[in-house]
Write a protein that holds these residues in place. Structure first.
Motif, PDB file in Angstrom:
ATOM      1  N   ARG A  42      65.942  83.526  36.293  1.00  0.00           N
ATOM      2  CA  ARG A  42      64.871  84.391  36.793  1.00  0.00           C
ATOM      3  C   ARG A  42      65.449  85.680  37.360  1.00  0.00           C
ATOM      4  O   ARG A  42      64.957  86.764  37.085  1.00  0.00           O
ATOM      5  CB  ARG A  42      64.066  83.660  37.863  1.00  0.00           C
ATOM      6  N   ARG A  43      66.504  85.545  38.131  1.00  0.00           N
ATOM      7  CA  ARG A  43      67.122  86.720  38.751  1.00  0.00           C
ATOM      8  C   ARG A  43      67.639  87.668  37.666  1.00  0.00           C
ATOM      9  O   ARG A  43      67.440  88.874  37.742  1.00  0.00           O
ATOM     10  CB  ARG A  43      68.266  86.255  39.664  1.00  0.00           C
ATOM     11  N   THR A  44      68.269  87.115  36.638  1.00  0.00           N
ATOM     12  CA  THR A  44      68.792  87.940  35.549  1.00  0.00           C
ATOM     13  C   THR A  44      67.664  88.626  34.801  1.00  0.00           C
ATOM     14  O   THR A  44      67.748  89.814  34.475  1.00  0.00           O
ATOM     15  CB  THR A  44      69.621  87.074  34.578  1.00  0.00           C
ATOM     16  N   VAL A  46      64.602  89.390  35.801  1.00  0.00           N
ATOM     17  CA  VAL A  46      63.947  90.412  36.622  1.00  0.00           C
ATOM     18  C   VAL A  46      64.818  91.661  36.666  1.00  0.00           C
ATOM     19  O   VAL A  46      64.321  92.780  36.511  1.00  0.00           O
ATOM     20  CB  VAL A  46      63.672  89.870  38.047  1.00  0.00           C
ATOM     21  N   ASN A  47      66.114  91.487  36.849  1.00  0.00           N
ATOM     22  CA  ASN A  47      67.014  92.645  36.883  1.00  0.00           C
ATOM     23  C   ASN A  47      67.025  93.372  35.552  1.00  0.00           C
ATOM     24  O   ASN A  47      67.030  94.603  35.500  1.00  0.00           O
ATOM     25  CB  ASN A  47      68.435  92.218  37.246  1.00  0.00           C
ATOM     26  N   ARG A  48      67.042  92.609  34.470  1.00  0.00           N
ATOM     27  CA  ARG A  48      67.059  93.223  33.138  1.00  0.00           C
ATOM     28  C   ARG A  48      65.794  94.045  32.908  1.00  0.00           C
ATOM     29  O   ARG A  48      65.851  95.156  32.406  1.00  0.00           O
ATOM     30  CB  ARG A  48      67.187  92.136  32.074  1.00  0.00           C
ATOM     31  N   ALA A  50      63.904  95.403  35.184  1.00  0.00           N
ATOM     32  CA  ALA A  50      63.956  96.575  36.054  1.00  0.00           C
ATOM     33  C   ALA A  50      64.868  97.651  35.470  1.00  0.00           C
ATOM     34  O   ALA A  50      64.552  98.839  35.522  1.00  0.00           O
ATOM     35  CB  ALA A  50      64.442  96.166  37.446  1.00  0.00           C
ATOM     36  N   GLN A  51      65.992  97.237  34.905  1.00  0.00           N
ATOM     37  CA  GLN A  51      66.909  98.200  34.296  1.00  0.00           C
ATOM     38  C   GLN A  51      66.273  98.870  33.080  1.00  0.00           C
ATOM     39  O   GLN A  51      66.425 100.077  32.884  1.00  0.00           O
ATOM     40  CB  GLN A  51      68.210  97.509  33.892  1.00  0.00           C
ATOM     41  N   GLU A  54      63.850 101.396  34.328  1.00  0.00           N
ATOM     42  CA  GLU A  54      64.538 102.561  34.878  1.00  0.00           C
ATOM     43  C   GLU A  54      65.061 103.459  33.760  1.00  0.00           C
ATOM     44  O   GLU A  54      64.970 104.686  33.844  1.00  0.00           O
ATOM     45  CB  GLU A  54      65.691 102.115  35.770  1.00  0.00           C
TER      46      GLU A  54
END
Length: 65
Positions: A42-44, A46-48, A50-51, A54
Motif C-alpha cells: 500500500r505504501r509503495t 500510494v507513493n508511486r 503521488a510521483q 507530480e
C-alpha cells in the motif's frame, strides 16, 4: 517461559495445546508478515501514484510557462 512451561514443552504431542494456551490472543508470525507485506504494498502504491501525479503537474506547468 518458566520451568513448568519448559517441562510441558518436552512432552510429546502437546505442542498445539501449549501454543494455543500460551499465545492466545497474540498475532501469529504469519499474520504479522502478511500485514507487513500488505502495508508495504500500500505504501509503495500510494507513493508511486503521488510521483506520477507530480510528474504530470510538472509537465503541465512547463507547458504553460
Amino acid at each position: 517461559m518458566g520451568f513448568g512451561d519448559f517441562v510441558r514443552s518436552l512432552k510429546p504431542g502437546n505442542d498445539r495445546a501449549l501454543a494455543a494456551e500460551k499465545y492466545a490472543g497474540r498475532e501469529s508470525a504469519t499474520a504479522r508478515a502478511t500485514r507487513k507485506r500488505h502495508e508495504g504494498h500500500r505504501r509503495t502504491g500510494v507513493n508511486r501514484a503521488a510521483q506520477q501525479g507530480e510528474r504530470w503537474e510538472q509537465k503541465d506547468r512547463r507547458r504553460f510557462r
